[in-house]
Write a protein that holds these residues in place. Structure first.
Motif, mmCIF file in Angstrom:
data_model
loop_
_atom_site.group_PDB
_atom_site.id
_atom_site.type_symbol
_atom_site.label_atom_id
_atom_site.label_comp_id
_atom_site.label_asym_id
_atom_site.label_seq_id
_atom_site.Cartn_x
_atom_site.Cartn_y
_atom_site.Cartn_z
ATOM 1 N N ARG A 7 0.838 -1.212 0.000
ATOM 2 C CA ARG A 7 0.000 0.000 0.000
ATOM 3 C C ARG A 7 0.870 1.259 0.000
ATOM 4 N NH1 ARG A 7 -1.921 3.430 4.200
ATOM 5 N NH2 ARG A 7 -0.594 2.259 5.613
ATOM 6 N N LEU A 8 1.831 1.340 0.928
ATOM 7 C CA LEU A 8 2.678 2.527 1.003
ATOM 8 C C LEU A 8 3.596 2.632 -0.218
ATOM 9 C CD1 LEU A 8 3.580 2.625 4.831
ATOM 10 C CD2 LEU A 8 2.046 4.169 3.602
ATOM 11 N N GLY A 25 -1.051 13.255 8.595
ATOM 12 C CA GLY A 25 -1.453 12.073 9.375
ATOM 13 C C GLY A 25 -0.424 10.982 9.193
ATOM 14 N N ASP A 48 1.088 15.321 12.121
ATOM 15 C CA ASP A 48 0.049 14.508 12.754
ATOM 16 C C ASP A 48 -0.685 15.350 13.794
ATOM 17 O OD1 ASP A 48 -0.318 11.185 12.597
ATOM 18 O OD2 ASP A 48 -1.375 12.209 14.221
ATOM 19 N N GLY A 75 -0.270 19.110 14.170
ATOM 20 C CA GLY A 75 -1.387 20.003 13.857
ATOM 21 C C GLY A 75 -2.462 19.320 13.052
ATOM 22 N N GLY A 77 -4.770 18.629 9.908
ATOM 23 C CA GLY A 77 -4.841 18.693 8.450
ATOM 24 C C GLY A 77 -3.680 19.445 7.830
ATOM 25 N N ALA A 92 -3.127 9.522 3.735
ATOM 26 C CA ALA A 92 -3.383 8.078 3.637
ATOM 27 C C ALA A 92 -3.915 7.559 4.948
ATOM 28 C CB ALA A 92 -2.090 7.346 3.264
ATOM 29 N N MET A 94 -7.078 7.595 6.203
ATOM 30 C CA MET A 94 -8.250 8.228 6.847
ATOM 31 C C MET A 94 -9.462 7.988 5.949
ATOM 32 S SD MET A 94 -6.982 12.031 7.882
ATOM 33 C CE MET A 94 -5.284 12.354 8.281
ATOM 34 N N VAL A 102 -10.564 17.907 5.335
ATOM 35 C CA VAL A 102 -9.200 18.435 5.567
ATOM 36 C C VAL A 102 -8.790 19.332 4.388
ATOM 37 C CG1 VAL A 102 -6.768 17.693 5.487
ATOM 38 C CG2 VAL A 102 -8.343 16.638 7.132
ATOM 39 N N GLN A 119 -5.201 8.101 -0.177
ATOM 40 C CA GLN A 119 -5.564 6.684 -0.006
ATOM 41 C C GLN A 119 -6.664 6.605 1.053
ATOM 42 O OE1 GLN A 119 -4.048 4.218 2.825
ATOM 43 N NE2 GLN A 119 -5.999 3.343 2.189
HETATM 44 C C1 LIG Z 1 -4.487 5.199 10.340
HETATM 45 S S1 LIG Z 1 -3.221 6.347 10.620
HETATM 46 C C2 LIG Z 1 -2.478 6.388 9.001
HETATM 47 C C3 LIG Z 1 -0.991 6.531 9.073
HETATM 48 C C4 LIG Z 1 -0.292 6.637 7.729
HETATM 49 N N1 LIG Z 1 -0.711 7.822 7.002
HETATM 50 C C5 LIG Z 1 -0.538 5.402 6.898
HETATM 51 O O1 LIG Z 1 -1.325 5.472 5.950
HETATM 52 O O2 LIG Z 1 0.047 4.359 7.178
HETATM 53 C C6 LIG Z 1 -4.065 7.897 10.666
HETATM 54 C C7 LIG Z 1 -3.231 9.004 11.297
HETATM 55 O O3 LIG Z 1 -3.855 10.254 10.983
HETATM 56 C C8 LIG Z 1 -3.790 11.092 12.133
HETATM 57 N N2 LIG Z 1 -4.865 12.084 11.967
HETATM 58 C C9 LIG Z 1 -6.198 11.903 12.079
HETATM 59 N N3 LIG Z 1 -6.849 13.035 11.801
HETATM 60 C C10 LIG Z 1 -5.905 13.963 11.487
HETATM 61 C C11 LIG Z 1 -5.946 15.335 11.101
HETATM 62 N N4 LIG Z 1 -7.112 16.005 11.008
HETATM 63 N N5 LIG Z 1 -4.788 15.974 10.847
HETATM 64 C C12 LIG Z 1 -3.597 15.327 10.955
HETATM 65 N N6 LIG Z 1 -3.499 14.031 11.331
HETATM 66 C C13 LIG Z 1 -4.639 13.357 11.583
HETATM 67 C C14 LIG Z 1 -3.944 10.131 13.300
HETATM 68 O O4 LIG Z 1 -3.418 10.668 14.493
HETATM 69 C C15 LIG Z 1 -3.151 8.914 12.807
HETATM 70 O O5 LIG Z 1 -1.812 8.973 13.211
#
Ligand SMILES: C[S@@+](CC[C@H](N)C(=O)[O-])C[C@H]1O[C@@H](n2cnc3c(N)ncnc32)[C@H](O)[C@@H]1O
Length: 235
Positions: A7-8, A25, A48, A75, A77, A92, A94, A102, A119
């Protein structure tokens, strides 16, 4: 890119070499570390919202020795980004509607971005709809299957998207065009979802349920036809 899971790795593959990237995130910061180590990114801003993943990202970036090229910020988004700072924004892992929210909240940051790589874990159709109604065209897509799960990755660029058909945007016009090896399996899964929702709606007598059932019956017919064309290699 070898340490990234499929995926990554597919997300990384949609980022042009040498880009300035934001990973929103980021959590573990696996993607930013790999992007700078492989030269895909010249620099990454990894953000994040939450303290624990922010600390995990900081730790991983320091441990990998790439803190000169990856800056970790905490922070919500796109808020930690300054306009013009990055070319590519990656989000990715979310939900699709969360991602649209966002993006919607930070037009001034998006104004300088040349590619989004998204993603979504759910509602990819809602995300595509938001993109095409917000001045983005669907430039590329990947369908990845890992550990029995499907993942969709959407690359969007500023421009006018020719496809405005709600059904096509739900299943992914670029995925259809590219005819990914897993496409038929993926479409069969969506068809199964439609069938399950339809049988739930059949138990209700409300006008709203009837309207939804009519719309879904039409989508079921269309997806059945698309699957049949895919099987014949005629999409
Ligand atoms: C499921 S993890 C995904 C991690 C990585 N992006 C991946 O795809 O492997 C989701 C991350 O998004 C962060 N997150 C959720 N809402 C966010 C926002 N509004 N802004 C920044 N980060 C956010 C969460 O804290 C979490 O670490």
């Amino acid at each position: 890119m070898s340490e990234l899971d499929p995926r990554l790795a597919a997300i990384a593959g949609l980022i042009p070499f040498g880009s300035r990237v934001a990973d929103i995130g980021t959590d573990h910061a696996l993607l930013p570390v790999s992007l700078v180590k492989t030269g895909r990114a010249s620099l990454v801003v990894a953000t994040d919202l939450n303290e624990k993943p922010y600390q995990t990202a900081l730790h991983h970036v320091l441990e990998a020795g790439v803190n000169g090229q990856v800056e970790v910020r905490r922070g919500d988004g796109l808020e930690p980004l300054r306009p013009g700072e990055v070319d590519v924004v990656v989000i990715a892992g979310m939900g699709g509607n969360t991602m649209a929210g966002v993006l919607e909240r930070s037009p001034e940051v998006l104004a300088g971005v040349t590619r989004l790589v998204l993603q979504p874990m759910s509602d990819p159709g809602d995300l595509r709809l938001w993109l095409v109604h917000s001045g983005w065209r669907l430039a590329d897509e990947e369908l990845v299957r890992d550990d029995g799960k499907f993942y969709i990755i959407i690359a969007a660029e500023p421009g006018e998207e020719p496809c405005r058909d709600g059904f096509m945007l739900e299943i992914g016009p670029v995925l259809l065009e590219k005819c990914s090896p897993y496409l038929v399996e993926y479409l069969e899964k969506i068809k199964g979802d439609y069938q399950r929702v339809l049988s739930g709606l059949a138990r209700s007598r409300s006008d709203e349920a009837m309207d939804k059932a009519i719309a879904l019956t039409s989508r079921l017919a269309r997806i059945t036809e698309v699957i049949s064309r895919c099987r014949q290699g005629a999409v």
